[in-house]
Write a protein that holds these residues in place. Structure first.
Motif, short mmCIF file in Angstrom:
data_model
loop_
_atom_site.label_atom_id
_atom_site.label_comp_id
_atom_site.label_asym_id
_atom_site.label_seq_id
_atom_site.Cartn_x
_atom_site.Cartn_y
_atom_site.Cartn_z
N ARG A 366 0.84 -1.21 0.00
CA ARG A 366 0.00 0.00 0.00
C ARG A 366 0.87 1.25 0.00
O ARG A 366 0.60 2.21 -0.74
CB ARG A 366 -0.91 -0.01 1.23
N MET A 367 1.93 1.25 0.80
CA MET A 367 2.81 2.42 0.82
C MET A 367 3.53 2.59 -0.51
O MET A 367 3.70 3.72 -0.99
CB MET A 367 3.81 2.28 1.97
N ALA A 368 3.96 1.48 -1.10
CA ALA A 368 4.64 1.57 -2.39
C ALA A 368 3.73 2.11 -3.48
O ALA A 368 4.18 2.84 -4.38
CB ALA A 368 5.18 0.20 -2.79
N ALA A 369 2.45 1.80 -3.38
CA ALA A 369 1.50 2.21 -4.43
C ALA A 369 1.02 3.64 -4.26
O ALA A 369 0.66 4.29 -5.25
CB ALA A 369 0.31 1.26 -4.44
N TRP A 400 14.42 -4.02 5.79
CA TRP A 400 15.01 -3.42 4.59
C TRP A 400 14.64 -4.24 3.35
O TRP A 400 14.28 -3.69 2.30
CB TRP A 400 16.52 -3.35 4.76
N GLU A 401 14.73 -5.56 3.47
CA GLU A 401 14.40 -6.43 2.33
C GLU A 401 12.92 -6.32 1.96
O GLU A 401 12.57 -6.42 0.77
CB GLU A 401 14.77 -7.87 2.66
N ALA A 402 12.06 -6.13 2.96
CA ALA A 402 10.64 -5.95 2.66
C ALA A 402 10.41 -4.67 1.85
O ALA A 402 9.64 -4.65 0.89
CB ALA A 402 9.82 -5.92 3.96
N LEU A 403 11.08 -3.59 2.24
CA LEU A 403 10.97 -2.34 1.48
C LEU A 403 11.55 -2.50 0.09
O LEU A 403 11.00 -2.01 -0.90
CB LEU A 403 11.70 -1.21 2.22
N GLU A 404 12.67 -3.19 0.01
CA GLU A 404 13.36 -3.35 -1.27
C GLU A 404 12.53 -4.22 -2.23
O GLU A 404 12.52 -3.97 -3.44
CB GLU A 404 14.73 -3.97 -1.05
N ALA A 405 11.84 -5.21 -1.70
CA ALA A 405 11.05 -6.10 -2.55
C ALA A 405 9.97 -5.35 -3.31
O ALA A 405 9.58 -5.75 -4.40
CB ALA A 405 10.42 -7.22 -1.70
N GLU A 406 9.48 -4.26 -2.76
CA GLU A 406 8.44 -3.48 -3.43
C GLU A 406 8.99 -2.19 -4.05
O GLU A 406 8.23 -1.29 -4.39
CB GLU A 406 7.33 -3.15 -2.42
#
Length: 816
Positions: A366-369, A400-406
């Motif tokens: 949701r944040m990425a979108a 960090w990996e969760a943020l990077e994945a999106e």
């Protein structure tokens, strides 16, 4: 060659025809990837069906079934043929003879064969005993013979799997974890096993099995492409080596890259790492969801009984503004508006890492979108949240990996894209460039008590190898990039200079200590000239150790550490100057003087809250970073207990202290020669809005007269909302700064920021019967860096033994 032509050439079901058609298919350059795997499976299906028809004659109650990878219709050039001869148990002798007529032609061609002969009941029983057999049967596909027999087994196996999922899925997860422990992580290995390593093809198959259980499902975006890419690489590896291998050895990487039309072996590895990262992240999310569902199923009956059959209410605990914990994950609050709050991704990430909890996949997407880009330079809160995230230790990596994945990391730091998944062909390095940078930040978080600017240490750790994405000396390129990034995220000019110096010279200490003569004065002076200051040397020493520890076991040792420490001592001696005096306080502003006079005349505290003061002209010229929080001015008649009272009231109202200053202000002689304590603090609400100034003042009055039990209020709140067990921070460190001031004893405190920290410090100093002449408090990310100028009751510096005992008692208090 079309599938029809292939079938025509193999209509005789002979091994020669099949072998020739197979060879032509594998050497056909026009067809590769999924089309070739499907065509090879189709070709093999036709051949085996022909063998079965010819060998079975009129035998009934028998079928030939493909399982595993072959069952999925995916055959790499050297894949095993996984086959099950299924029968109803009517004529065991005839079935055994049929098996021989099927298996021997396969062996005669030199093809690897994994085979079994079972009744449906035997197949189900074996699957119940052997998880690997059950996984293979989930992909069972009919080839020839009794279709009803195959369909019945498929239906029964799938039903068994779904019924037994609560028991079998934890077993599958444990199997995956054991394999990862043995084989390592595909996304970091220089010679990875494409199938067995974590993030490889086995994990992709496990995710399919979880989805088949209907208990949970993996994130679908990018997963099919990642799996397809690993299969393509394995195909090219089989063709390059002529062997059934899944290990991508160094000597074969160039040939495999050429077979896939890639530029070089580094490009190949980077694509493999990217695919593995997608599968690894999907595995993390999926297994977390499996655990949540299984816990929910175990708890729900008890809750229903307790609540009289009603639906249980999901508990949501606040973590930060717009961020809450729910079901062991960090999710967005219902009132959160990512489209209006560009700092939210960093705030949520920092809160998750500090609490040691995973970020919800839904929240990240949701944040990425919807989140708007941060302005340039970043607001102060964004910079502080980044520092908090980097300083949170091991939990930082998963967040960090969760943020990077999106794609959020590359959006926040565009230069990150060049180092993402970049391999390092160096036997000393065990990580890709990007993971090494995060590992360095994790290691640096353990060293924050050694430096006066933990924020600069953590950011330099993140950026020290950022130049490896560019040609030439990565330290030189990195200096330019670090300067640009530091300005973008809002550091002032002096801090930008320090950060770029740290990146430019991050190898200086280790290389000089191990390769130069330290007894040569020119060596030490050259390092001192490059470093420039004691504070930068302190940071560079910690960065050097963190970098080496994050590189691998071969990069750091007690011997190397002692050499570097010796060099640092020598350089510090060169850089040492006269004792640094306590800075002279600036003249009070008109408002500060007005508040002080009012406090003296009324005999009670006076305070003012200001959202953001107008910067002074010289501050505008220097390009100072935007302040964080709101300004709180307090004037109090000089009396004991002011520091713990103010700090305690702010803690009770859930206000975080970002910076704090305290000093005694002499009033003008025309009023009276009296002293008033002036506190100029910058505070921010943990979440929600700020309290009204009138409420703060009323509670401060009560705290000073003893009618407000601050310690009791804080204890009650901690009991109601116990702190989550996140990352274990380094222990606090309290020291006496030698020769820092002629007029007072300077006690330095470096600790993990926490609610009530300043209150506890103030109480400990009050119990020690010392007077706080002035103080300078700053919170950098999650690290508190405080200096207290204290004196005896008569205004003299503390005797050395009293200073040492005060520091010891304060450290023990903070550790308790």
């Amino acid at each position: 060659m079309t599938g029809t032509n292939v079938r025509k050439e193999t209509d005789d079901s002979g091994p020669g025809g099949y072998a020739a058609a197979r060879l032509r298919l594998l050497t056909e350059e026009a067809r590769s990837g999924p089309p070739r795997r499907s065509a090879l499976a189709e070709l093999t299906d036709d051949w085996l069906s022909g063998l079965f028809t010819a060998a079975a004659g009129g035998l009934r109650g028998v079928s030939l079934v493909a399982v595993g990878g072959y069952g999925r219709g995916e055959l790499s050039p050297r894949s095993d043929l996984d086959l099950l001869l299924l029968h109803d148990g009517g004529d065991p002798g005839a079935v055994a003879a049929l098996a021989d007529r099927l298996w021997y032609p396969v062996w005669d061609l030199g093809l690897a064969l994994d085979h079994s002969v079972r009744t449906p009941a035997e197949a189900r029983r074996t699957a119940g005993e052997d998880l690997k057999v059950q996984l293979g049967l989930l992909d069972a596909r009919h080839l020839a013979g009794d279709l009803g027999l195959t369909a019945g087994l498929r239906t029964a196996v799938l039903a068994d799997w779904r019924n037994q999922a609560p028991k079998r899925l934890p077993e599958l997860q444990e199997l995956c974890a054991e394999r990862a422990e043995r084989q390592g992580e595909l996304q970091y290995l220089l010679e990875p096993d494409l199938k067995e390593a974590r993030g490889g093809l086995r994990d992709a198959t496990a995710l399919r099995a979880v989805a088949a259980s209907w208990l949970a499902d993996a994130p679908r975006e990018g997963l099919a492409d990642a799996r397809r890419h690993l299969l393509d690489v394995r195909d090219a590896l089989h063709l390059a080596t002529g062997r059934a291998t899944d290990r991508l050895a160094l000597q074969e990487q160039d040939q495999v890259a050429a077979g896939l039309g890639l530029l070089d072996a580094d490009t190949l590895l980077r694509q493999v790492y990217e695919a593995a990262r997608v599968i690894s992240y999907a595995s993390d999310v999926t297994w977390r969801e499996v655990g949540r569902v299984l816990r929910s199923r175990a708890v729900r009956p008890r809750l229903r009984a307790m609540l009289g059959g009603g639906k249980p209410v999901t508990e949501r605990s606040p973590l930060a503004e717009g961020v809450v914990e729910q079901d062991g994950e960090v999710v967005l609050a219902r009132a959160a508006r990512p489209e209006r709050d560009p700092v939210l991704p960093l705030r949520a990430a920092a809160a998750a890492a500090q609490a040691g909890l995973p970020l919800s996949l839904h929240a990240v997407r949701r944040m990425a979108a919807t989140t708007r880009p941060l302005p340039t330079p970043w607001p102060a809160e964004a910079r502080e949240q980044l520092v908090t995230l980097l300083g949170s230790g091991r939990p930082t990596i998963d967040v960090w990996e969760a943020l990077e994945a999106e794609g959020l990391i590359s959006r926040l730091l565009p230069d990150w894209e060049r180092v993402r998944c970049r391999p390092q062909r160096n036997a000393v390095h065990i990580w890709t460039v990007d993971r090494h940078l995060i590992e360095t930040a994790v290691r640096a978080s353990e060293l924050t008590r050694r430096v006066s600017r933990p924020d600069l240490l953590l950011v330099s750790a993140l950026l020290h190898d950022i130049g490896k994405g560019w040609p030439g000396d990565h330290s030189v390129a990195g200096e330019i990039i670090a300067k640009d990034v530091a300005m973008r995220i809002g550091f002032d000019r002096a801090d930008v200079t320090v950060l770029s110096t740290l990146v430019r010279h991050h190898l200086l200490l280790i290389e000089t200590a191990t390769r130069r003569d330290l007894d040569d004065p020119a060596t030490v002076h050259s390092v001192a000239e490059a470093v420039g200051s004691q504070s930068t040397l302190e940071l560079l020493h910690a960065l050097t150790e963190a970098d080496a520890l994050a590189t691998g076991p071969a990069a750091w040792s007690s011997w190397r550490g002692s050499l570097v420490a010796d060099l640092v001592r020598r350089v510090a001696a060169v850089l040492a100057g006269d004792a640094v005096e306590e800075p002279e306080p600036a003249a009070p502003t008109a408002e500060q003087e007005r508040l002080a006079i009012e406090a003296f005349r009324t005999g009670s505290p006076v305070l003012a809250l200001r959202a953001q003061p107008e910067p002074a002209p010289e501050e505008e010229a220097q390009g100072e970073p935007e302040p964080l929080g709101v300004e709180l001015l307090i004037a109090v008649p000089d009396q004991p207990g002011v520091l713990p009272a103010v700090a305690g009231v702010l803690a009770v109202h859930r206000l975080t202290v970002r910076t704090a200053g305290l000093r005694a202000l002499r009033l003008p002689h025309d009023v009276e020669d009296a002293s008033v304590l002036l506190l100029n603090w910058r505070v921010a609400a943990e979440y929600g809005s700020l309290p009204q100034a009138t409420r703060l003042r009323a509670d401060l009055v009560r705290a000073l007269d003893g009618s407000l039990d601050i310690a009791g209020r804080l204890a009650e709140r901690d009991a109601a909302y116990p702190r989550r067990r996140g990352w274990v921070a380094p222990p606090p460190r309290v020291t006496v700064a030698p020769a820092a001031s002629h007029h007072a004893t300077v006690i330095e405190v470096r600790a993990q920021d926490a609610p009530g920290l300043l209150f506890r410090i103030g109480m400990a100093l009050e119990k020690a019967a010392v007077r706080v002449r002035s103080m300078h408090v700053s919170t950098l990310g999650s690290n508190a860096v405080d200096a207290f100028y204290v004196t005896t009751g008569t205004g003299a510096p503390l005797p050395p033994e009293d200073a040492a005992s005060t520091a010891k008692v304060l450290e023990e208090t903070l550790r308790g």
